[in-house]
Every structure is written in structure tokens, then in C-alpha cells.
Design a protein around this motif. Structure first.
Motif, short mmCIF file in Angstrom:
data_model
loop_
_atom_site.label_atom_id
_atom_site.label_comp_id
_atom_site.label_asym_id
_atom_site.label_seq_id
_atom_site.Cartn_x
_atom_site.Cartn_y
_atom_site.Cartn_z
N THR A 196 12.21 -12.15 -8.16
CA THR A 196 12.97 -11.00 -8.14
C THR A 196 13.88 -11.13 -9.27
N LYS A 242 13.24 -6.29 -11.32
CA LYS A 242 12.20 -6.07 -10.65
C LYS A 242 11.59 -6.92 -9.71
N ALA A 297 7.44 -4.22 -9.72
CA ALA A 297 7.75 -2.95 -8.99
C ALA A 297 9.15 -2.72 -9.22
N LEU A 308 12.99 -1.95 -8.58
CA LEU A 308 13.86 -2.07 -7.27
C LEU A 308 15.01 -1.05 -7.19
N SER A 329 13.66 -3.05 0.99
CA SER A 329 12.64 -2.37 0.43
C SER A 329 11.27 -3.14 1.17
N PHE A 382 7.14 -3.45 0.45
CA PHE A 382 6.15 -3.34 -0.57
C PHE A 382 4.62 -3.76 -0.11
N ARG A 386 3.19 -1.03 -4.20
CA ARG A 386 3.68 0.22 -3.93
C ARG A 386 4.75 0.14 -2.85
N ARG A 387 5.97 0.81 -3.19
CA ARG A 387 6.98 0.54 -2.20
C ARG A 387 6.62 1.35 -0.84
N GLU A 388 6.43 1.06 0.31
CA GLU A 388 6.27 1.81 1.45
C GLU A 388 7.35 2.37 1.96
N LEU A 444 12.08 2.41 2.17
CA LEU A 444 13.28 1.83 1.81
C LEU A 444 14.22 2.26 3.15
N PRO A 467 7.96 4.01 0.27
CA PRO A 467 9.29 5.08 0.06
C PRO A 467 9.66 5.85 1.15
#
Length: 705
Positions: free
Chosen positions: A411, A414, A432, A434, A458, A460, A469-471, A473, A661
Motif C-alpha cells: 500500500t 494505492k 486500486a 484508496l 475498505s 476489495f 474492485r472495492r466492495e 467502505l 463501494p
């Protein structure tokens, strides 16, 4: 003059010097305030097995070799292929970080902060034979500069100037100590005269009188001095831009400032080869011709870029044999071809991380070390010759790394997914965003990655690494700090000193099950056998039974002497790493009543730790990577010296010896209670044990050519 061997401070330090060759460590008795605590098995102890990397702050060149102070060790580099400087030998692990190096009469003199001077015989290159050790600095004293000639050493700290006779390194002698001449920025020696660069100018003192340093003369200079060296009858000193180089005539009846030469940059460090002076600082190297000292001539100024995000901020420089070596505290070692002084060309670098911020272990001893400046480094920890650096993967300038199978996550700004199936040639699979949130921790399991950051958590989906893909937050009060994943439950610590438990069975719609207030902010969290363990920033560590995740039960809280920063657990063993360079080892075979086993006190601070096969891999920031073995005590040398702390030696009492998300909706049943023990009785303990070690030495290792 006083022999250092009469000092109790030396008697303490000499034990660890013997350990250098014997690798024998002194046991300590372990005591506890709580009567409920169990005694640790006799002889169990943390043992330093290896150390690698760290800040590079000093360099000298001798023929086709460069000696570089890298963290706590001297590394010998073979420069026969200028495009690829190669490590061929390592010195022992020293107790503190290296500050300065000097070469004289086939001996290498090493000044370390908070300790003093260590001397090596180096006539048979590339080996380094330990000759002696002079522990003359207090635990709060750094070494600001050093000069050596014919066994005599000038050493400055911010508080005082020391004159040492190290002709017999096993029996160092303190010749003089002057508290009025501390904080020197440059030192030089010639016969019985010492040259001291201080804020007010250049001072010349008489070294021929034991115990005193009478001033012979003083030269006022227009700018503060950064570095100094002698050439024939002149002293060349460096300063700021307008007076980058100042030349002082020493050949007359009285010393005088002869001339100055402005440079396009400050001159932090200078080195001389023949009549060519090399001055470095702020991503620049300037070459100056001083064949005519009264009229020095600037030949050129050259940029010193690096491959990794920045320029070389030179800390030290050494010139010789047509080359110039430059070390940067955070960018490492670089070699320049100076055969044409008017056109310097960088030929190569020695790759090693200079700051170890996080560690992660993969298969077959593969280790990932994250350097917040240069990115991800890959190392082999199972090579028969010790830790071997493999490659700089780069990718992210951040503080966190995790490895699973053939993939690493790192990290920075990103989240990066890296293929490390071939660790010599890592490749970026995907990234991805951040959202501008600073990451604080990460874990990943199967196809999910959890990243805590300043906004919370987050989640992912990594099913397609090329398109993570961010699932979800998950906002958290105070932001997320650390996370552990146990099945479908995520346990998180927050910046508002809470423990949060999330059900992530459906990663796109996580459910908050409960929150608990902690005694202080939890900075790291790990789990084993249905128990979670949390490192507390100012209250040691705490553990909970989470067999019922929605209702954690307090098991134990342990105070430790040092602020905890990280912890690691494996097979019933736990290591807690502290902000002051302290490690605590606990036996968790009975989680209701843990046992403290050993304490190690080092220097600096530890940022991350992992456990594997009875070894602890610890990231020490600018002190580099440390590898400890959780082992049994070896027989002690005889006689055994006391380890009681003693004052640093003075002019009348000194010693030394040959050293051997989606957003989240909280569950209606998720209260935020104050933390109270769920099942009495609850035990609390404060460690009062005596640490087993304060310093460590390891034998020198000669690497394969």
C-alpha cells in the motif's frame, strides 16, 4: 591518562564484545509483580541471528573496495565491476547505528551513536577482524564527527570532545576530555595538533599535554563549517552556498583564511583525491581543482538522481582510484566515475533498503520488506550465507505489505497487487485507488483484501487481480488502525481507541456486530486459536476470547515498559515490539495466564514483526531488518560480568578489552460499552524483569563471490 579496563561501564560492555565471537548470551532472571504469573523456562532467550539493511551514513574507499556503514553493520563492497557494486563481506552487528568511518594504517575505525569507537583490522581484504572497542559515549550522546591518525582518535559529541589512544585497541586510553569543545562539525589530526571546526570557526589545539587541550590559535570563518580535511599546509572546510569551500593557510606563523569559493549548493561532505576536491549535498556533486589552494577552481556541478523517487541527499562522500562513492541516509550507496573530474557519471548502486517499515513472509524463506521511500524489496532468508537481497520491486512508497502464495499486496497512495512467483522479477498485476486515505494496515485471504486507513476500512475483491474492485467502505470513528481476519469476521482497532467486530460474510454489505472501548489506541491486532491479541499504544497489550465474535470476553491485559507498536503470534508464542527498540517474548500456551519469557532492549524503534519457525523478523525503521531466534541459552563465558547499568566512562574511570463501494449500517444490537472484564477473575500484570541483553554482536560473514 587512564586505562579503560578499570571502568565498570566497560566491564558491562565487554561481555557483549566477547559475545561477538562466542555468540554467547547472558541469562537474566525473570520476575513479575503478579503472584499468579508462571516462571519462564530457565534459559529461554531471544538471540540475534542476523541483521540487514538500514540507514547509510558513512563510507570510506580503499583500493577497489568501499566500506559502507549500513545500519548497524559495515558492508564491504567490491567495486571491480563499477556497474554492479557487490557485497562480499559483512562486519558484526554493532550495538548501535554507525555514524562515521575512518581508515588508517590498515585499520577501520567505526564510530557509533550512543556507544563509542570499534576498531577492525582490515589488512586482509575483505575480512574485518575485531580488534577492540571503546564504549566512551553516554546512552544519549551521538557521534558528530571523528578523525584518526596513527592510532590517535578525536571523537566529538554534542557535549564534549574526546582524545583517545587506540594504538592498542584492546586497551584504549583516554588522553583528554574537553566539554568546552563539543558539537564539532569537522575534525582533523596532524601530529600533536588537533583541528576542530566549531560554530565560531577553526580552532587548533595542542594534543601533546595529557588531560588538557590548550588552544594554540583560532581562525574566524564567515560561515559555519559542515566538514573539514587537511591537504599539505592548508585546511579545506565546507560551508553554505556563498562560501561553499573555505581554504585556511596553516603554513605560516599563524593560521589565516586564504580564500573562499562559492558553490551552487551547500557542501555537507567533502573528500579529496589528488588535487581534486569533491563536495556533495542536495542532489548535487561539485568538483573543485585545488592544485593552487589560493585560487580554487570549480570544474563542474552534477546532478545525482536515483531510479527511485528522488535525488541523493549525500550524507558522506569518499573519493579514490578515479571513482567517487556517495551515501545517502535513505537512498543508499552510489558510485560515480570521476576519471574526468569535469564530467562525473554514475556507474552503479548498491541496492539495499535503508528503512524497514513493514515485513511479510512468504514461502521458502521469501521475505518482503517495505521501505516507505523506495518500495518493496524481496529477500531470501534461507540462504546458507545469510540474508540475501534479491530485488527491488518498487511499486509503492508505503508502510505496509502482505504476502499470500505468489502474490504480495503493498500500500501507498494505492493498493498494488504484485506477482512474486519469480521473486527476482516481480510484476505488477493491478492497482486500486484508496481515495486519498492514508493506509494503516492490510490483510488478505483468498480473494479478499481488507485495508484500514484514515477513513475506516475498505474491502476489495481480488478475484481478478488486474481489476481489483472495492466492495465496501466502512467508516470508523477516528479511522481504522489495524485489522485481523478470522473466517468471516473482521476485528478492527480504531483511532478512537475502540475494538470493532464486523461480519463480512457478504463483503458488499458488512454488518457491525459490536464495539468495545479499549484502554488506549490499538495499533496492531493478531489472532490465534479463538483469541485476539491487541498491541496498545500506551498500555502494553490486551487479549479477548472471540469464540463468540459478537461478545468478546476479556482474558488478559499486560503492561510492558515500552510503548507497543506491533505484535506477532505463532504456535503459542508472541513477540511484542516497542517504540523504544524493545522486544517482549510471551508464552501463550495458556491464554488465561500468559508467561513472560524474555526481554530484549535494542536501539531505535521497531515498527513491525512476524513470527515463523521460532524466528522473529522485525522491521526497525532506519535500523533495518532484524532476525531473532527464540532459543535456548548457550553456556555463559567465565567469569560472568554483572550487567547492571553503569555510568559511561569518564576521564578518571574508563574501560575496554579485546572483543572477542457500500457504506455500512450498524446493527441495532451493536452497543459501544466501556470495556469491562466479562468473566472474573481478570489478571493484570506489569513486567519488572531484567532484560537479558542491551547490545548484540554477531560474527563477520564472508559472502560468496
Amino acid at each position: 591518562m587512564h586505562f579503560l579496563m578499570d571502568s565498570p561501564h566497560f566491564r558491562t560492555t565487554s561481555v557483549f564484545t566477547l559475545v561477538c565471537l562466542l555468540q554467547t548470551l547472558i541469562a537474566s532472571l525473570v520476575g513479575f509483580d503478579s503472584q499468579a504469573r508462571q516462571a519462564a523456562p530457565a534459559g529461554d532467550q531471544l538471540v540475534v541471528e542476523d541483521q540487514f539493511g538500514g540507514a547509510t551514513r558513512a563510507v570510506v574507499m580503499v583500493g577497489a573496495h568501499a566500506y559502507v556503514g549500513l545500519g548497524h553493520r559495515v558492508v564491504v563492497l567490491d567495486l571491480s565491476d563499477p556497474a554492479a557494486p557487490t557485497a562480499i563481506a559483512w562486519g558484526p552487528v554493532l550495538s548501535t547505528r554507525i555514524a562515521h568511518l575512518a581508515w588508517a594504517d590498515d585499520r577501520l575505525y567505526v564510530a557509533t551513536d550512543y556507544h563509542g569507537i570499534t576498531v577492525f583490522e582490515a589488512s586482509s581484504e575483505p575480512t574485518l577482524e575485531l580488534l577492540g572497542d571503546a564504549p566512551v559515549l553516554e546512552s544519549y550522546e551521538v557521534a558528530t564527527c571523528m578523525a584518526v591518525e596513527a592510532g590517535r582518535v578525536l571523537l566529538s559529541s554534542p557535549r564534549r570532545l574526546l582524545v583517545l589512544d587506540l594504538r592498542e585497541p584492546g586497551q584504549p586510553i583516554l588522553q583528554a576530555e574537553d566539554e568546552s569543545r563539543g558539537a564539532a562539525s569537522g575534525l582533523a589530526l596532524r601530529g600533536d595538533r588537533g583541528y576542530i571546526a566549531q560554530p565560531g570557526g577553526l580552532v587548533v589545539v595542542d594534543l601533546g599535554q595529557a588531560g588538557v587541550l590548550p588552544e594554540i590559535q583560532r581562525v574566524e570563518l564567515p560561515q559555519p563549517v559542515r566538514d573539514m580535511l587537511l591537504s599539505d599546509d592548508v585546511a579545506v572546510v565546507s560551508g553554505n552556498r556563498s562560501n561553499g569551500i573555505m581554504v585556511v593557510d596553516l603554513g605560516g606563523v599563524s593560521a589565516r583564511l586564504m580564500t573562499t569559493l562559492g558553490l551552487p549548493h551547500e557542501a555537507h561532505a567533502i573528500s579529496l583525491s589528488g588535487t581534486h576536491l569533491f563536495a556533495s549535498e542536495s542532489g548535487k556533486i561539485s568538483t573543485v581543482d585545488i592544485a593552487q589552494p589560493e585560487s580554487p577552481r570549480l570544474l563542474g556541478t552534477f546532478d545525482t538522481p536515483t531510479e527511485v523517487n528522488g535525488v541523493i541527499e549525500a550524507i558522506d562522500i569518499a573519493a579514490g582510484s578515479g571513482y567517487v562513492s556517495v551515501v545517502d541516509e535513505f537512498m543508499g550507496y552510489s558510485l560515480f566515475d570521476a576519471s574526468d573530474p569535469e564530467a562525473l557519471v554514475r556507474t552503479g548502486r548498491y541496492q539495499a533498503f535503508t528503512t524497514a517499515n513493514a515485513v511479510a513472509l512468504g514461502r521458502d524463506g521469501l521475505l518482503g520488506v517495505q521501505d516507505f521511500r523506495s518500495g518493496l524489496h524481496m529477500l531470501d532468508t534461507e540462504d546458507s550465507d545469510g540474508v540475501q537481497w534479491l530485488t527491488l520491486a518498487g511499486f509503492a512508497r508505503g508502510d505496509h505489505v502482505a504476502i499470500r502464495g505468489d502474490q504480495a499486496l503493498v500500500t501507498g497512495s494505492k493498493l498494488h497487487i504484485v506477482d512474486i512467483g519469480n521473486p527476482l522479477f516481480p510484476s505488477l498485476l493491478g492497482s486500486a485507488d484508496l481515495g486519498g486515505n492514508g493506509p494503516t494496515d492490510l490483510v488478505f485471504d483468498s480473494n479478499l483484501a481488507l485495508v484500514t486507513h484514515s477513513a475506516g476500512l475498505s474491502i476489495f475483491d481480488l478475484t481478478n487481480p488486474a481489476d481489483p474492485r472495492r466492495e465496501a467502505l466502512v467508516p470508523l470513528s477516528g479511522g481504522g488502525v489495524s485489522v485481523a481476519l478470522v473466517g468471516t469476521k473482521a476485528f478492527l482497532t480504531t483511532g478512537s481507541a475502540e475494538l470493532a467486530v464486523l461480519d463480512i460474510q457478504n463483503p458488499g454489505t458488512p454488518v457491525l456486530q459490536t464495539q468495545l472501548r479499549l484502554p488506549s489506541r490499538g495499533v496492531d491486532i493478531e489472532s490465534e486459536a479463538g483469541v485476539i491479541y491487541i498491541a496498545l499504544r500506551s498500555h502494553g497489550w490486551i487479549s479477548f476470547d472471540v469464540s463468540v465474535p459478537a461478545a468478546p470476553q476479556l482474558l488478559w491485559q499486560e503492561e510492558v515498559p515500552d510503548d507497543a507498536l506491533a505484535l506477532a503470534i505463532q504456535s503459542g508464542e508472541m513477540i511484542v515490539a516497542g517504540a523504544g527498540g524493545q522486544l517482549e517474548w510471551f508464552d501463550l500456551s495458556d491464554p488465561i495466564q500468559p508467561t513472560h519469557v524474555d526481554t530484549w532492549i535494542g536501539q531505535g524503534y521497531f515498527e513491525d514483526v512476524i513470527l515463523s519457525n521460532e524466528k522473529a523478523f522485525v522491521s526497525g525503521g532506519p535500523s533495518g531488518l532484524w532476525i531473532y531466534r527464540l532459543g535456548q541459552l548457550l553456556p555463559s563465558p567465565s567469569p560472568t560480568a554483572s550487567q547492571t547499568e553503569s555510568p559511561t566512562p569518564t576521564a578518571t574511570d574508563l574501560a575496554s578489552a579485546t572483543p572477542t463501494p457500500g457504506d455500512i449500517t450498524p446493527s441495532p444490537s451493536a452497543p459501544v460499552p466501556d470495556l469491562t472484564p466479562a468473566t472474573p477473575p481478570t489478571s493484570t500484570s506489569t513486567i519488572t524483569s531484567t532484560p537479558s541483553q542491551e547490545t548484540a554482536w554477531l560474527p563477520m560473514v564472508v559472502l560468496r563471490r
